[in-house]
Design a protein around this motif. Structure first.
Motif, mmCIF file in Angstrom:
data_model
loop_
_atom_site.group_PDB
_atom_site.id
_atom_site.type_symbol
_atom_site.label_atom_id
_atom_site.label_comp_id
_atom_site.label_asym_id
_atom_site.label_seq_id
_atom_site.Cartn_x
_atom_site.Cartn_y
_atom_site.Cartn_z
ATOM 1 N N GLN A 26 76.377 -11.354 -10.669
ATOM 2 C CA GLN A 26 75.167 -10.913 -11.371
ATOM 3 C C GLN A 26 75.101 -9.393 -11.448
ATOM 4 O O GLN A 26 74.705 -8.826 -12.469
ATOM 5 N N GLY A 27 75.503 -8.740 -10.368
ATOM 6 C CA GLY A 27 75.519 -7.274 -10.374
ATOM 7 C C GLY A 27 76.505 -6.735 -11.399
ATOM 8 O O GLY A 27 76.201 -5.796 -12.151
ATOM 9 N N LEU A 28 77.680 -7.348 -11.469
ATOM 10 C CA LEU A 28 78.676 -6.922 -12.453
ATOM 11 C C LEU A 28 78.221 -7.223 -13.875
ATOM 12 O O LEU A 28 78.452 -6.431 -14.800
ATOM 13 N N GLN A 29 77.560 -8.349 -14.031
ATOM 14 C CA GLN A 29 77.043 -8.694 -15.355
ATOM 15 C C GLN A 29 75.998 -7.673 -15.801
ATOM 16 O O GLN A 29 75.980 -7.258 -16.953
ATOM 17 N N PRO A 36 72.299 -0.898 -18.362
ATOM 18 C CA PRO A 36 72.047 -1.653 -17.131
ATOM 19 C C PRO A 36 70.785 -1.156 -16.426
ATOM 20 O O PRO A 36 70.486 0.041 -16.415
ATOM 21 N N GLY A 37 70.064 -2.093 -15.848
ATOM 22 C CA GLY A 37 68.885 -1.738 -15.072
ATOM 23 C C GLY A 37 69.289 -1.414 -13.650
ATOM 24 O O GLY A 37 69.810 -2.282 -12.940
ATOM 25 N N ASN A 38 69.070 -0.169 -13.260
ATOM 26 C CA ASN A 38 69.480 0.262 -11.920
ATOM 27 C C ASN A 38 68.829 -0.579 -10.830
ATOM 28 O O ASN A 38 69.453 -0.877 -9.811
ATOM 29 N N LYS A 39 67.571 -0.948 -11.049
ATOM 30 C CA LYS A 39 66.855 -1.736 -10.041
ATOM 31 C C LYS A 39 67.537 -3.097 -9.853
ATOM 32 O O LYS A 39 67.714 -3.553 -8.728
ATOM 33 N N THR A 43 69.425 -4.460 -6.505
ATOM 34 C CA THR A 43 68.974 -5.702 -5.880
ATOM 35 C C THR A 43 70.161 -6.649 -5.650
ATOM 36 O O THR A 43 70.323 -7.215 -4.562
ATOM 37 N N HIS A 44 70.973 -6.818 -6.689
ATOM 38 C CA HIS A 44 72.134 -7.714 -6.562
ATOM 39 C C HIS A 44 73.142 -7.169 -5.550
ATOM 40 O O HIS A 44 73.726 -7.929 -4.774
ATOM 41 N N THR A 45 73.320 -5.867 -5.540
ATOM 42 C CA THR A 45 74.255 -5.249 -4.590
ATOM 43 C C THR A 45 73.753 -5.428 -3.162
ATOM 44 O O THR A 45 74.522 -5.772 -2.254
ATOM 45 N N THR A 46 72.464 -5.211 -2.962
ATOM 46 C CA THR A 46 71.870 -5.388 -1.633
ATOM 47 C C THR A 46 71.995 -6.833 -1.172
ATOM 48 O O THR A 46 72.362 -7.103 -0.021
ATOM 49 N N LEU A 49 75.616 -7.488 -0.181
ATOM 50 C CA LEU A 49 75.996 -6.895 1.103
ATOM 51 C C LEU A 49 75.356 -7.623 2.283
ATOM 52 O O LEU A 49 76.011 -7.849 3.311
ATOM 53 N N LYS A 50 74.072 -8.011 2.153
ATOM 54 C CA LYS A 50 73.400 -8.733 3.244
ATOM 55 C C LYS A 50 74.048 -10.102 3.457
ATOM 56 O O LYS A 50 74.287 -10.516 4.599
ATOM 57 N N THR A 51 74.340 -10.789 2.373
ATOM 58 C CA THR A 51 74.960 -12.110 2.488
ATOM 59 C C THR A 51 76.361 -11.991 3.067
ATOM 60 O O THR A 51 76.764 -12.779 3.922
#
Length: 132
Positions: A26-29, A36-39, A43-46, A49-51
């Motif tokens: 989703q982040g890459l998409q 791209p929406g930075n927010k 969110t997807h990157t966070t 990383l948490k997962t």
């Protein structure tokens, strides 16, 4: 801890891996969009990383457990060592049978009488009477 509990933990780790891959996708998409929406990317990157951190923790626990129970000594409920010993014994028996068959063939070749080859002459010594 029971075997079923270990399997459930591995299933949860597997689901977390799928979630991490989904977050990364989703982040890459989002990044591939013209604007791209930075927010959304953050969110997807966070989430990724948490997962991923949870997956790493879970796998580390599983690996630590495996290092404790796989010391070369069979643990309670394990029959792996006995199965491996049986397979090796069967392999050795088959090898011995094979070698014995080879030896039987060699023995048969060396003990059977050989007919004279075609074109080969046989010579015999003339009989002489030594008493004269």
């Amino acid at each position: 801890m029971s075997l079923m509990e270990k399997i459930r933990q591995l299933e949860l780790i597997e689901k977390d891996i799928a979630a991490a891959i989904s977050s990364a996708g989703q982040g890459l998409q989002e990044l591939s969009k013209d604007k791209p929406g930075n927010k959304h990317v953050e969110t997807h990157t966070t989430n990724f990383l948490k997962t991923l951190e949870g997956v790493e923790t879970g796998l580390t626990k599983q690996i630590n457990y495996l290092t404790q129970v796989s010391t070369g000594q069979p643990h309670e409920g394990s029959n792996y060592a006995a199965q491996k010993d049986l397979q090796m014994a069967i392999h050795r028996v088959e090898h011995v049978k094979s070698r014995l068959n080879e030896l039987e063939k060699l023995n048969a070749e060396h003990t059977r009488p050989r007919p004279p080859s075609v074109g080969q002459r046989s010579f015999s010594m003339p009989q002489t009477d030594h008493m004269t």
